[in-house]
Design a protein around this motif. Structure first.
Motif, PDB file in Angstrom:
ATOM      1  N   LEU A 560       0.876  -1.279   0.026  1.00  0.00           N
ATOM      2  CA  LEU A 560      -0.044  -0.078   0.186  1.00  0.00           C
ATOM      3  C   LEU A 560       0.932   1.211   0.279  1.00  0.00           C
ATOM      4  O   LEU A 560       1.882   1.332   0.933  1.00  0.00           O
ATOM      5  N   MET A 561       0.836   2.079  -0.990  1.00  0.00           N
ATOM      6  CA  MET A 561       1.475   3.241  -1.039  1.00  0.00           C
ATOM      7  C   MET A 561       0.827   4.388  -0.559  1.00  0.00           C
ATOM      8  O   MET A 561      -0.248   4.612  -0.847  1.00  0.00           O
ATOM      9  N   PHE A 562       1.676   5.129   0.145  1.00  0.00           N
ATOM     10  CA  PHE A 562       0.822   6.529   0.559  1.00  0.00           C
ATOM     11  C   PHE A 562       1.795   7.679   0.511  1.00  0.00           C
ATOM     12  O   PHE A 562       3.076   7.372   0.173  1.00  0.00           O
ATOM     13  N   ARG A 563       1.397   9.119   0.859  1.00  0.00           N
ATOM     14  CA  ARG A 563       2.340  10.094   0.471  1.00  0.00           C
ATOM     15  C   ARG A 563       2.378  11.141   1.689  1.00  0.00           C
ATOM     16  O   ARG A 563       1.490  10.956   2.438  1.00  0.00           O
ATOM     17  N   VAL A 564       3.772  11.284   2.132  1.00  0.00           N
ATOM     18  CA  VAL A 564       3.675  12.234   3.243  1.00  0.00           C
ATOM     19  C   VAL A 564       4.449  13.356   2.580  1.00  0.00           C
ATOM     20  O   VAL A 564       5.761  13.166   2.187  1.00  0.00           O
ATOM     21  N   GLU A 565       3.965  14.785   2.571  1.00  0.00           N
ATOM     22  CA  GLU A 565       4.803  15.891   1.776  1.00  0.00           C
ATOM     23  C   GLU A 565       4.944  15.363   0.287  1.00  0.00           C
ATOM     24  O   GLU A 565       3.957  14.940  -0.267  1.00  0.00           O
ATOM     25  N   GLN A 566       5.991  15.371  -0.063  1.00  0.00           N
ATOM     26  CA  GLN A 566       6.191  15.097  -1.676  1.00  0.00           C
ATOM     27  C   GLN A 566       6.816  13.515  -1.745  1.00  0.00           C
ATOM     28  O   GLN A 566       7.337  13.223  -2.882  1.00  0.00           O
ATOM     29  N   GLN A 567       7.120  12.921  -0.777  1.00  0.00           N
ATOM     30  CA  GLN A 567       7.807  11.572  -0.728  1.00  0.00           C
ATOM     31  C   GLN A 567       6.843  10.468  -0.564  1.00  0.00           C
ATOM     32  O   GLN A 567       5.887  10.493   0.197  1.00  0.00           O
ATOM     33  N   HIS A 568       7.053   9.451  -1.268  1.00  0.00           N
ATOM     34  CA  HIS A 568       6.209   8.357  -1.380  1.00  0.00           C
ATOM     35  C   HIS A 568       6.502   7.215  -0.505  1.00  0.00           C
ATOM     36  O   HIS A 568       7.927   6.875  -0.571  1.00  0.00           O
ATOM     37  N   TYR A 569       5.839   6.536   0.118  1.00  0.00           N
ATOM     38  CA  TYR A 569       6.285   5.493   0.980  1.00  0.00           C
ATOM     39  C   TYR A 569       5.223   4.227   0.710  1.00  0.00           C
ATOM     40  O   TYR A 569       4.141   4.634   0.318  1.00  0.00           O
ATOM     41  N   ALA A 570       5.599   3.225   1.228  1.00  0.00           N
ATOM     42  CA  ALA A 570       4.752   1.951   1.024  1.00  0.00           C
ATOM     43  C   ALA A 570       5.024   0.991   2.304  1.00  0.00           C
ATOM     44  O   ALA A 570       6.120   0.906   2.871  1.00  0.00           O
TER      45      ALA A 570
END
Length: 697
Positions: A560-570
């Protein structure tokens, strides 16, 4: 005469080395069965087949010494002799497997193979006159240390301690050898530390020509000689310094600790190699492909792991390319919504995706191997420890058909060896202790494996003494690992996890097998490297269960990918429990920690910028909360937005590229965006430790 080119001969030798690993494993398994039941004709047949194949294959590759040893053991393996002296013959088979392993390692590394002259002489003596060889006689000549003795000797030498090999000749007219052994031992202990002794005190002996001892002492040899002159018992003394050399043969426990991780697959034991002489054996020493090699080649294709890894990496690039193509087609559709080419492009993409998916599954199946390959190496460790510690231990295995990635299986070999050895040495009590406690004299170690979502769980449990919590906390305090305040704040499971600190052990004595507080540290280190976790459950007097929870594969994950500010995390999709929305007014602070109320339950939440160094430039009042679960722990991640679910190809990176251990790897999306993959077990561990420290302060 060499009928092959140097390149072809090298390929043949490499094929032999790989095939021989399977035969050695077969010898270990069948040898243990033969030791348990000398009348087991199937176990005897398995040993004979393995010896027969090793003999022919070694002769074909020009390893004459190895072939001759296998031939001598074949002469020994008669049904009559095995029935009469089954335990002695089984011991020889197991020791021969260790000797074969040392010889193969020496040949593979172009080193001098160990001397097996006296082992062969003992085998021939037993074959020619079986009744003359006493059951208590050691397999090797007294100055050839047994596998049990070699480890403490090597450990003392590595600690830079001077170690001497003492040979004490005993008076032939001696009438009481058992009493003489005790007197000699007492004299040796006054001179230093007796690392090993043959024969050992308490061993029933009828004659005592000499006593051999490995003595660690800071005293000079002449001083030791004078102190060991026991009147009317010791007639002569020889003292020689022991030296550690590169070609020192490894002992059985070290052999099984390494666990043959170079083997790529295991040949089916049911494939018959035949009882007659193969063409290669008929021409002993002449190079050629033997029947044993041909038999395994027909059913198996051995491929280096690196080649499969290369194919998997290329498939990963294709998956990224598919994502790029999908984005390009979507953009084309937006620009030209009525273009007839759109349907054709969509059909091509669907076809390519289907074929690529099948290709990925096929390669993953090639990488997936049954956990049986790991389990089958462990009974030999249990057998050696039980014999050395005079215990009765049974090993029970389940879930052998559970599949996991070959690279994960290889990484788990060393931790499993440590866990099984600890369970046998420290967990299981002696028969006398078990009977006093109302248990059966024989203890049991159980191995189990099963899938849990996208992870594999491997359990090692025993019905032994369990972990003494009070002793563990006392040892941790003495070692300075935790303080009194920190101990009080630790939960039950966190106390048990103290055993993973390096150098911490609850063992009362350090044995040649374990007790130095190193093994459990290795387990934790390897599991951290695999981005897995360890769970410990123990009840004093009832036993201990340790779970190794590791990912099925290290190649790709559903995330599951999500975004914090401009960075993508999973995060791995199987770690996600649910997703909710929350506003700032719904987020409260309790004891300095942010929490939200989710369906009548209080859930701890954490902002990702507090875990990983990142700059927050905007303030949002409405957030997504991703609830993450890891074992019994639950917490929520506050994120700015959701990107979606996608299969990510994991790209590991060097430690210098990312400062946080909370990130396990990265992936690349079709548009070139880099996605950081969170290490969920490390996040849980970080949050737990942080709270313990805050309570202690």
């Amino acid at each position: 005469m060499n009928f092959f080119s140097d390149e072809r001969a090298a390929e043949l030798r490499e094929l032999f080395f790989e095939s021989a690993q399977d035969q050695l494993q077969e010898l270990n398994e069948a040898g243990i069965l033969l030791e348990t039941d000398p009348a087991d004709s199937e176990a005897l047949a398995r040993v004979r087949r393995a010896m027969h194949t090793l003999k022919g294959d070694a002769a074909a590759c020009g390893f004459r010494q190895l072939s001759e040893l296998a031939h001598d053991i074949e002469d020994l393996l008669t049904p009559k002799l095995v029935t009469e002296r089954g335990e002695v013959v089984a011991e020889i088979v197991l020791s021969a497997a260790d000797s074969f392993h040392a010889m193969l390692g020496a040949h593979r590394g172009n080193l001098q193979p160990p001397d097996i002259t006296e082992l062969r002489a003992h085998i021939r003596s037993l074959a020619e006159n079986p009744k003359s060889v006493r059951g208590s006689q050691p397999l090797h000549s007294p100055h050839e240390w047994t596998s049990k003795d070699k480890q403490p000797i090597l450990a003392a030498l590595r600690d830079k301690m001077p170690v001497y090999h003492l040979t004490l000749a005993v008076d032939p007219a001696l009438q009481m050898p058992a009493a003489a052994l005790q007197l000699i031992r007492a004299a040796l202990e006054k001179c230093g530390t007796v690392v090993a002794q043959s024969p050992a005190v308490g061993t029933p002996v009828q004659t005592l020509p000499a006593v051999h001892a490995a003595l660690s002492s800071s005293h000079p040899p002449e001083w030791i000689r004078a102190r060991c002159q026991v009147p009317s018992i010791v007639s002569d003394i020889s003292i020689e310094p022991l030296k550690l050399t590169e070609d020192e043969p490894r002992d059985a426990l070290q052999v099984l600790l390494e666990a043959e991780t170079a083997a790529e697959s295991v040949s089916a034991s049911a494939s018959e190699n035949g009882q007659g002489e193969s063409p290669a054996e008929g021409a002993a020493g002449s190079p050629g492909v033997t029947g044993g090699m041909l038999g395994s080649a027909e059913a198996w294709l051995r491929v280096e792991t690196s080649r499969i890894d290369t194919v998997m990496n290329l498939i990963g690039e294709l998956i990224i390319g598919k994502s790029m193509l999908h984005r390009a087609i979507n953009e084309f559709d937006q620009r030209f919504p009525k273009d007839a080419l759109h349907n054709r492009l969509s059909d091509v993409l669907a076809f390519q995706s289907r074929v690529l998916g099948e290709l990925q599954k096929s390669v993953m199946k090639i990488r997936m191997v049954p956990v049986e390959q790991l389990f089958r190496r462990l009974p030999r460790i249990v057998r050696d420890v039980a014999k050395a510690r005079k215990k009765e231990i049974a090993i029970d295995m389940a879930g052998q058909n559970t599949d996991l990635d070959k690279s994960v299986l290889d990484a788990l070999a060393e931790p499993m060896a440590h866990l099984v050895r600890n369970a046998a040495d420290h967990g299981i009590e002696t028969p006398e202790e078990r009977l006093v406690l109302g248990k059966s004299a024989r203890g049991t170690i159980r191995l189990d494996a099963y899938h849990q979502g996208n992870q594999v769980v491997i359990e090692v449990s025993d019905d032994g003494r369990g972990i003494n919590h009070e002793k563990l906390m006392r040892k941790a305090l003495e070692a300075g690992i935790v303080s009194e305040e920190e101990i009080k704040a630790l939960a039950h499971d966190e106390i048990l996890k103290l055993i993973f600190h390096p150098g911490l052990t609850t063992a009362e004595e350090v044995t040649e097998i374990s007790g130095r507080g190193v093994g459990m540290d290795v387990v934790k280190t390897v599991m951290d490297r695999l981005k897995g976790r360890v769970a410990v459950e123990s009840e004093p007097g009832r036993g201990t269960t340790i779970q190794l929870i590791a990912p099925l594969t290290l190649a790709s994950i559903q995330a599951l990918m999500f975004r914090v500010e401009q960075q993508h995390y999973a995060v791995p999709l199987d770690s996600v429990i649910e997703i909710a929305r929350a506003s700032d007014t719904e987020i409260h602070k309790i004891d300095g920690h942010e929490v939200i109320r989710l369906r009548d339950q209080v859930l701890s939440v954490v902002r990702l910028d507090q875990l990983i160094a990142c700059t927050t430039t905007t303030q949002k009042t409405r957030h997504f909360v991703v609830t993450i679960g890891a074992g019994s722990h639950r917490f929520g991640l506050i994120v700015d937005g959701l990107v979606g679910e996608e299969e990510l190809v994991i790209k590991a990176f060097e430690d210098r590229l990312v400062a946080s251990e909370l990130v396990s790897g990265a992936s690349i999306l079709g548009d070139g965006t880099v996605v950081l993959i969170l290490n969920v077990p490390a996040v849980v561990s970080h949050l737990t430790q942080k709270r313990v420290l805050e309570v202690a302060v």
